[in-house]
Design an enzyme around this catalytic site. Structure first.
Site: not given
Length: 368
Positions: A253, A343, A345
């Protein structure tokens, strides 16, 4: 229940009820489309100085708990929902969302037509906004909104970074060491690395190349974070030093935008950004389409579909958003570096892109 108003910088006004703390707050109005994961949104440092509009009509059904925070506090500057849950109902819940907002001083508003507000932001773009449950005069609030700083040109990573270095140990057998630059890191990044046997040393945003190399890292990670990447000259120079030493580098990001700048590309502000957990992205390396979680208002300006010569060798765009063809990832063909602008994660999901942490570990193995 106290009345409240929301006023955008263009004068559009919405009336509702106070939700969370009673008071007044300002920020950039943005919307996120996830139907779940509101606790992760609230505690994501990338939302610093933003007023988040939840497009899902009911928020707070599962309450809050002590496990799902992505940092040690709520970072949003304001919160907008249509229909807050009257009572939480989930076996993991340890509290009520409205009470949590109140306890941390987060000013919010409920009873708002969030569909109309979202459509307005889609048409006009993200903009400054104010929420007040103490002064219900729309014109007076609008004047205070117009006096607020814009997100364009905002340098915010120093406001959210860790004040000092800390370490997250690998789970099970230690395999590799990663030095992570905290520009607004989320806890699940270190968790996903730890699950792969990686010990992560998390450093403040102002750290030098000597600081990072002092832990003998097998690789370096640049985290997500808030603000305008055009202001982050220090991290850009640091990314260039990492690549000069050919240490494997992975950025997510804001970290992706930093690497883009380090490679010589520009960045720009999107009209209303990508935020939510349902964004389709094409991985050009595999040809697969992933459903992904996003939270970014800026993007890298790089040509899609061709190899680009940079000061660090050839680079290509590796991921593209299928909604608008925005660059969502970069890959070095001669230097061991790659990024994604979304993302992998993601908590509370989706997890289509979790493999990127495996790709990071593979990059380290090949370098070794």
């Amino acid at each position: 229940m106290s009345k409240a108003i929301l006023v955008l910088e263009d004068g559009r006004t919405f009336h509702g009820s106070a939700y969370g703390a009673v008071g007044e707050t300002f920020g950039e109005a943005v919307f996120t489309t996830g139907m779940t994961g509101y606790q992760e949104v609230l505690t994501d440092p990338s939302f610093h100085r933003q007023v988040v509009v939840q497009t899902a009509p009911q928020i707070g059904n599962t309450g809050v708990n002590d496990e799902d925070d992505e940092s040690d506090r709520i970072w949003v500057s304001g919160y907008v929902v249509r229909d807050p849950a009257r009572r939480p109902s989930n076996w993991r819940s340890t509290g009520d969302l409205g009470d949590r907002l109140k306890a941390e001083g987060v000013v919010g508003i409920s009873g708002v037509d969030t569909r109309a507000l979202t459509r307005h932001l889609r048409e006009r773009g993200a903009m400054r906004v104010g929420i007040s449950s103490v002064d219900l005069d729309p014109r007076a609030l609008q004047q205070r909104v117009l006096a607020q700083p814009q997100m364009l040109g905002a340098d915010l990573s120093a406001q959210v970074t860790t004040p000092e270095k800390y370490t997250v140990e690998a789970e099970g057998e230690h395999r590799y060491t990663v030095a992570a630059l905290d520009l607004g890191i989320k806890r699940n990044v270190s968790r996903r690395l730890a699950a792969r046997g990686v010990t992560t040393h998390v450093f403040p945003a102002s750290s030098s190349i000597e600081d990072l190399l002092a832990v003998g890292p097998d690789a370096v990670f640049f985290s997500p974070g808030p603000g305008d990447p055009a202001t982050a000259d220090g991290p850009v120079a640091l990314a260039q030093e990492v690549m000069r030493r050919r240490v494997p580098l992975f950025g997510i990001c804001f970290g992706s935008q930093i690497l883009g700048r380090a490679l010589g590309f520009g960045t720009y502000k999107l009209g209303y950004g990508h935020r939510g957990i349902n964004q389709p992205v094409l991985d050009k390396t595999t040809g697969k389409v992933e459903v992904t979680s996003h939270n970014h208002g800026f993007a890298v300006d790089a040509p899609v579909g061709e190899r680009i010569d940079t000061g660090f060798g050839a680079v290509e765009v590796s991921h593209v958003c299928l909604n608008d063809n925005v660059v969502e990832g970069l890959r070095g063909l001669e230097v061991p570096a790659f990024t994604v602008q979304y993302h992998p994660e993601a908590a509370a999901g989706p997890h289509d892109a979790d493999y990127l942490f495996d790709r990071f570990v593979d990059l380290v193995e090949k370098k070794g």
